[in-house]
Structures are given as structure tokens and as C-alpha cells.
Design a protein around this motif. Structure first.
Motif, PDB file in Angstrom:
ATOM      1  N   GLY A 336      32.538  41.787  59.724  1.00  0.00           N
ATOM      2  CA  GLY A 336      32.789  42.362  61.038  1.00  0.00           C
ATOM      3  C   GLY A 336      31.563  43.053  61.576  1.00  0.00           C
ATOM      4  O   GLY A 336      30.544  43.196  60.883  1.00  0.00           O
ATOM      5  N   MET A 337      31.644  43.499  62.852  1.00  0.00           N
ATOM      6  CA  MET A 337      30.554  44.235  63.481  1.00  0.00           C
ATOM      7  C   MET A 337      31.132  45.415  64.253  1.00  0.00           C
ATOM      8  O   MET A 337      32.266  45.356  64.751  1.00  0.00           O
ATOM      9  CB  MET A 337      29.751  43.331  64.432  1.00  0.00           C
ATOM     10  CG  MET A 337      29.045  42.173  63.737  1.00  0.00           C
ATOM     11  SD  MET A 337      28.100  41.110  64.891  1.00  0.00           S
ATOM     12  CE  MET A 337      26.676  42.139  65.222  1.00  0.00           C
ATOM     13  N   ILE A 338      30.336  46.494  64.348  1.00  0.00           N
ATOM     14  CA  ILE A 338      30.696  47.690  65.108  1.00  0.00           C
ATOM     15  C   ILE A 338      29.562  47.936  66.098  1.00  0.00           C
ATOM     16  O   ILE A 338      28.463  48.322  65.707  1.00  0.00           O
ATOM     17  CB  ILE A 338      30.878  48.904  64.186  1.00  0.00           C
ATOM     18  CG1 ILE A 338      31.958  48.628  63.129  1.00  0.00           C
ATOM     19  CG2 ILE A 338      31.232  50.148  64.995  1.00  0.00           C
ATOM     20  CD1 ILE A 338      32.076  49.717  62.078  1.00  0.00           C
ATOM     21  N   LEU A 339      29.811  47.712  67.402  1.00  0.00           N
ATOM     22  CA  LEU A 339      28.750  47.753  68.407  1.00  0.00           C
ATOM     23  C   LEU A 339      29.176  48.559  69.626  1.00  0.00           C
ATOM     24  O   LEU A 339      30.347  48.906  69.795  1.00  0.00           O
ATOM     25  CB  LEU A 339      28.377  46.331  68.846  1.00  0.00           C
ATOM     26  CG  LEU A 339      27.840  45.377  67.771  1.00  0.00           C
ATOM     27  CD1 LEU A 339      27.545  44.030  68.400  1.00  0.00           C
ATOM     28  CD2 LEU A 339      26.593  45.951  67.135  1.00  0.00           C
ATOM     29  N   ARG A 340      28.200  48.831  70.514  1.00  0.00           N
ATOM     30  CA  ARG A 340      28.478  49.504  71.780  1.00  0.00           C
ATOM     31  C   ARG A 340      28.620  48.516  72.916  1.00  0.00           C
ATOM     32  O   ARG A 340      29.402  48.736  73.841  1.00  0.00           O
ATOM     33  CB  ARG A 340      27.340  50.478  72.131  1.00  0.00           C
ATOM     34  CG  ARG A 340      27.125  51.597  71.169  1.00  0.00           C
ATOM     35  CD  ARG A 340      28.263  52.545  71.030  1.00  0.00           C
ATOM     36  NE  ARG A 340      28.767  53.060  72.301  1.00  0.00           N
ATOM     37  CZ  ARG A 340      29.607  54.089  72.403  1.00  0.00           C
ATOM     38  NH1 ARG A 340      30.049  54.680  71.315  1.00  0.00           N
ATOM     39  NH2 ARG A 340      30.024  54.500  73.563  1.00  0.00           N
ATOM     40  N   GLU A 341      27.838  47.438  72.892  1.00  0.00           N
ATOM     41  CA  GLU A 341      27.803  46.540  74.036  1.00  0.00           C
ATOM     42  C   GLU A 341      27.225  45.188  73.642  1.00  0.00           C
ATOM     43  O   GLU A 341      26.676  45.029  72.552  1.00  0.00           O
ATOM     44  CB  GLU A 341      26.940  47.150  75.152  1.00  0.00           C
ATOM     45  CG  GLU A 341      25.517  47.454  74.687  1.00  0.00           C
ATOM     46  CD  GLU A 341      24.785  48.393  75.620  1.00  0.00           C
ATOM     47  OE1 GLU A 341      24.855  48.168  76.840  1.00  0.00           O
ATOM     48  OE2 GLU A 341      24.164  49.348  75.132  1.00  0.00           O
ATOM     49  N   VAL A 342      27.380  44.224  74.530  1.00  0.00           N
ATOM     50  CA  VAL A 342      26.759  42.917  74.360  1.00  0.00           C
ATOM     51  C   VAL A 342      25.658  42.794  75.407  1.00  0.00           C
ATOM     52  O   VAL A 342      25.908  42.951  76.602  1.00  0.00           O
ATOM     53  CB  VAL A 342      27.789  41.777  74.540  1.00  0.00           C
ATOM     54  CG1 VAL A 342      27.104  40.420  74.448  1.00  0.00           C
ATOM     55  CG2 VAL A 342      28.880  41.880  73.483  1.00  0.00           C
ATOM     56  N   LEU A 343      24.432  42.540  74.964  1.00  0.00           N
ATOM     57  CA  LEU A 343      23.297  42.420  75.873  1.00  0.00           C
ATOM     58  C   LEU A 343      23.206  41.005  76.427  1.00  0.00           C
ATOM     59  O   LEU A 343      23.683  40.049  75.814  1.00  0.00           O
ATOM     60  CB  LEU A 343      21.999  42.768  75.142  1.00  0.00           C
ATOM     61  CG  LEU A 343      21.905  44.144  74.482  1.00  0.00           C
ATOM     62  CD1 LEU A 343      20.572  44.281  73.764  1.00  0.00           C
ATOM     63  CD2 LEU A 343      22.088  45.257  75.496  1.00  0.00           C
ATOM     64  N   GLU A 344      22.557  40.885  77.562  1.00  0.00           N
ATOM     65  CA  GLU A 344      22.314  39.556  78.123  1.00  0.00           C
ATOM     66  C   GLU A 344      21.518  38.710  77.135  1.00  0.00           C
ATOM     67  O   GLU A 344      21.734  37.494  77.017  1.00  0.00           O
ATOM     68  CB  GLU A 344      21.560  39.684  79.444  1.00  0.00           C
ATOM     69  CG  GLU A 344      21.232  38.357  80.122  1.00  0.00           C
ATOM     70  CD  GLU A 344      22.468  37.576  80.560  1.00  0.00           C
ATOM     71  OE1 GLU A 344      22.385  36.335  80.618  1.00  0.00           O
ATOM     72  OE2 GLU A 344      23.501  38.210  80.835  1.00  0.00           O
TER      73      GLU A 344
END
Length: 445
Positions: A336-344
């Protein structure tokens, strides 16, 4: 995985470039991703400057705490932050006069090359016209004033604040005659930026690096930055500045969000070389061959291991899904992943992972408790990111911090990632042993 997390998690197969992660809880405290805190950690990198931070006690305390922690590291920052506390009385009756008096005192006392004035979200909420105040006060002092909005109340990410801090530098720039083979680099936040692989490689080919923001540049260097024929943009928060410089001064730019795999690093260098009209193919191939040997040698070491990838630092910088590709190439399964946002810049990496048949859950990094539940349910061997080491020790998950990697660029950064993945943080084995004893004692009782 528990039902609550299942409802909140997105899966890799569903990600798009405009994806926004659903909040795992309504209560939010930004912590490390706080824009005000991130900007406070960035501005001291600019030489001959001071920054006046405006806000309530908790915000100023967190900014001061960040600087105090940084002062204990081997990369301490200059102590050029000044704090102006907003009291309840200020909130009720206004703070304009108080800010103006503080600005005049700082300019007279310290005579900085530039004074940054930074807001928390409180000033916008109570209705102060910050921009008008900066414009009016700027006429009364002989020091350039640059206002920066961190706007935490509009989001729970540090990205907009860092973008505003970067974009605000356009106010220090003046039209210049273009210099051939001269560049600026935006997005490196380290003291030894001129000693990085990227800079040394370009300088060896006759490229002149005029300024590196925010890596200890000066107001004078920023003033002359438009003389560069090309800007190299190394993170998304500096992209708005490059676009504005192109519109105002005609400076071209190349955007290269930090890659992690050998092939993508090679593509980054080739794009830069093409834009500058230089040939660095031999140097690239030699470095690429060396790092590929290290990757191949480690596949048997990591075979059968698993991980969760989280925030590498308080600010999301770099192509995390390209990092996922590197991790998978080492033989480590991603749970899994724990992130804030998806970048372009993530778009192509996401599609590549999908096409290869990979899929895993991803949750928003905004709530520590939910992150810990996520990790407990998935039970990976490693957590790649910055996390609570005591929790990880108790959960039997080994932390892998990649923070030191951000001091380097290109293939040298990739080599640092590989070395850090092979290391256990100092003291973690002792901490794990202690947590195991505590668990056994609890079971015995």
C-alpha cells in the motif's frame, strides 16, 4: 484490511492525475505537511534575508520547533526567522498597525537584502488586507518586502504555501540581457547544491549556474535570474515561478520532477542536455551501468519482502509512483501507499504500473491514527517513509527513512536510496527488543 480503511482507500487501478484522496477522519492537524511550517523551513535558505512570521502561538511554536530541530542536524539553517504573535485582542481590533511597526523596526535594525512577511491562515480568516498592507508599508521602508500567503485554511497540504513562496520571488527579479549557456535551478533545498551530481555534470560542459533556489541563493542572484536562457524546475512547487518567468522575461524551462529509476533518470538528463545543446551520453551511461549493477545485486536480498510507501518528508517531492517501480524492481512487494496528493508528473508512472498488472490500496496521509491502523492491517516488513519509530517497533515493522537522499540528485540520489534501504535506523533493534519485552510482559499478566 479493516472495513473502515477499505472504504477510504483508493486502489492503484482507479487513480487518475486529478485524483483527490478521501479524508480518513474529519479532524485534521497538518503537522509536518503544514504550509506555514514548510515555508518557515525554506526561507532561511535564502542568504541576506529575514522572514517575519505572523500568527497565533501554536503556529509560531511549531515553526520555531522545526528550526530548533534543524539546528541540531548537520545542516543547520541561519537563524533569520522573526515572530510576531497575534493575541485575542489583535484578532478583535486588527493587526495592521502592529505589523507595520514590526516591519519598520526590522528594516531599520537588521537592514536585510529582503524581508519576507509570512501569514498563517488566521490573518486571511479575520479579514486583514495583507497584500495592501505590504504594498503600503513597502513605500515607507528602503528594504524590499515580499508577502507570502501560506493559506492552510484552504487545504491540508504544504504544496500551495511552497508554491506561493516560490512565486513571490518574481517580485525580486528584473529584466536582464539573456546569457547563453546560463541556467537557474529551482527546487533544490540543500546547503551543498553546487556540489551535487547535476550541477557538477552541467558545469563540466560549460554551463553557468546563475542561481539555485532556495539553496542559499542571494537577493542579488534572484534579481539577475532572468538572464538565464533556461530554468531547470526540479519540483512541482517551483513550476508556477518558471511559468511566470517565461511569460514576463521569456526564460524557457524544463520541468523534471525527481525520478528514482535508472531509465527515468537517464530520460531526465537527456531532456536537459537536449534543451542546452550539450552531449552527456557517455557520462550518463557510465553512471547508469554502475547503479544497475547495485540493483541487480540486491534482488536476492529483498526477495519475498514487502513494504508500505509513505511520506518521505513533510512535503511530497518527487515521483512516488516511479519510486514504487524502483521498489518493485528490487523484489519488494508493495502492500500500500500513504500519500497527500497525485502530481501531474505521476500520470505516466501510474499508467505504467497499471499496465504491468500491479494494484494496491492508497490512503490520504492526513490522519496519523488511520495511518497506523492501515499499517497494522497490512503488516509489511518495511515502512519506507518518516513514521513514529516507537509505533513501528511495536508493530514489528522496520522503518526505512530516505531523507538523506534529498541531499543528492540524479544517479547519486538513486545510489543513496539503495544504500538507505539496506540500513536499519540506529537504535531501532534495541527499541524493537524493548517493545517485544513490553508485549511479552503484558501477555504474561
Amino acid at each position: 484490511m479493516c472495513d473502515e480503511i477499505k472504504k477510504k482507500a483508493l486502489w492503484l487501478r482507479d487513480l487518475r492525475a486529478d485524483t483527490v484522496f478521501e479524508k480518513t477522519a474529519q479532524a485534521q492537524f497538518p503537522g509536518s505537511p503544514c504550509a506555514f511550517r514548510a515555508v518557515a523551513n525554506t526561507l532561511p535558505l535564502i542568504k541576506n534575508s529575514y522572514a517575519l512570521l505572523l500568527g497565533p502561538e501554536i503556529c509560531l511554536y511549531n515553526a520555531k520547533l522545526t528550526m530548533s530541530i534543524r539546528s541540531l542536524s548537520d545542516e543547520p539553517l541561519p537563524n533569520n526567522l522573526l515572530f510576531l504573535l497575534f493575541t485575542n485582542q489583535d484578532i478583535i481590533f486588527g493587526v495592521s498597525d502592529k505589523i507595520k511597526a514590526a516591519v519598520k523596526d526590522i528594516c531599520a535594525r537588521y537592514k536585510p537584502g529582503v524581508l519576507f512577511v509570512v501569514t498563517t491562515c488566521l490573518q486571511e480568516i479575520i479579514g486583514e488586507d495583507f497584500d495592501a498592507l505590504i504594498a503600503e508599508t513597502g513605500k515607507e521602508v528602503d528594504v524590499p518586502l515580499v508577502g507570502i500567503h501560506t493559506e492552510n485554511f484552504t487545504c491540508d497540504s504544504a504544496a500551495p504555501g511552497l508554491e506561493n513562496a516560490s512565486l513571490a520571488l518574481i517580485n525580486l527579479m528584473k529584466p536582464q540581457k539573456t546569457e547563453k549557456k546560463a541556467i537557474n535551478i529551482f527546487g533544490l533545498r540543500i546547503q551543498q547544491a553546487y556540489g551535487t551530481e547535476l550541477v557538477k555534470l552541467l558545469q563540466a560542459k560549460g554551463i553557468v549556474v546563475k542561481s539555485i533556489f532556495p539553496a542559499f541563493c542571494t537577493p542579488q542572484e534572484l534579481e539577475k535570474a532572468p538572464a538565464a536562457e533556461l530554468n531547470l524546475v526540479m519540483d512541482a512547487s517551483s513550476l508556477a515561478l518558471a511559468e511566470e518567468m517565461q511569460a514576463r522575461f521569456g526564460c524557457r524551462y524544463v520541468y523534471c520532477e525527481r525520478p528514482y529509476t535508472p531509465d527515468e533518470i537517464e530520460k531526465m538528463y537527456n531532456r536537459i542536455a537536449e534543451a542546452l545543446g550539450i552531449n552527456i551520453s557517455d557520462e550518463i551511461q557510465e553512471m547508469k551501468d554502475g547503479v544497475n549493477k547495485k540493483i541487480n545485486a540486491l534482488k536476492s536480498v529483498f526477495a519475498g519482502k514487502s513494504c508500505v510507501i509513505g511520506m518521505l518528508q513533510g512535503v511530497q517531492i518527487g515521483r512516488y509512483f516511479n519510486l514504487a517501480e524502483l521498489i518493485l524492481s528490487l523484489g519488494i512487494d508493495i502492500k500500500g501507499m500513504i500519500l497527500r496528493e497525485v502530481l501531474e508528473a505521476d500520470r505516466g508512472d501510474i499508467e505504467k504500473l497499471k499496465a504491468a498488472g500491479y494494484d494496491f490500496p492508497i490512503i490520504d496521509a492526513g490522519n496519523t491514527l488511520q495511518n497506523e491502523i492501515f499499517l497494522t492491517e497490512l503488516q509489511p516488513d518495511f515502512y519506507i517513509g518518516n513514521g513514529d519509530v516507537e509505533f513501528l517497533a511495536a508493530a514489528g515493522i522496520q522503518p526505512k527513512s530516505l531523507m538523506l537522499m534529498f541531499r543528492k540528485t540524479g544517479f547519486s540520489a538513486l545510489e543513496e536510496v539503495i544504500d538507505l534501504l539496506c540500513k536499519t535506523p540506529p537504535g531501532f533493534k534495541t527499541l524493537s527488543y524493548k517493545e517485544q519485552l513490553v508485549k511479552e510482559w503484558g501477555q504474561a499478566e
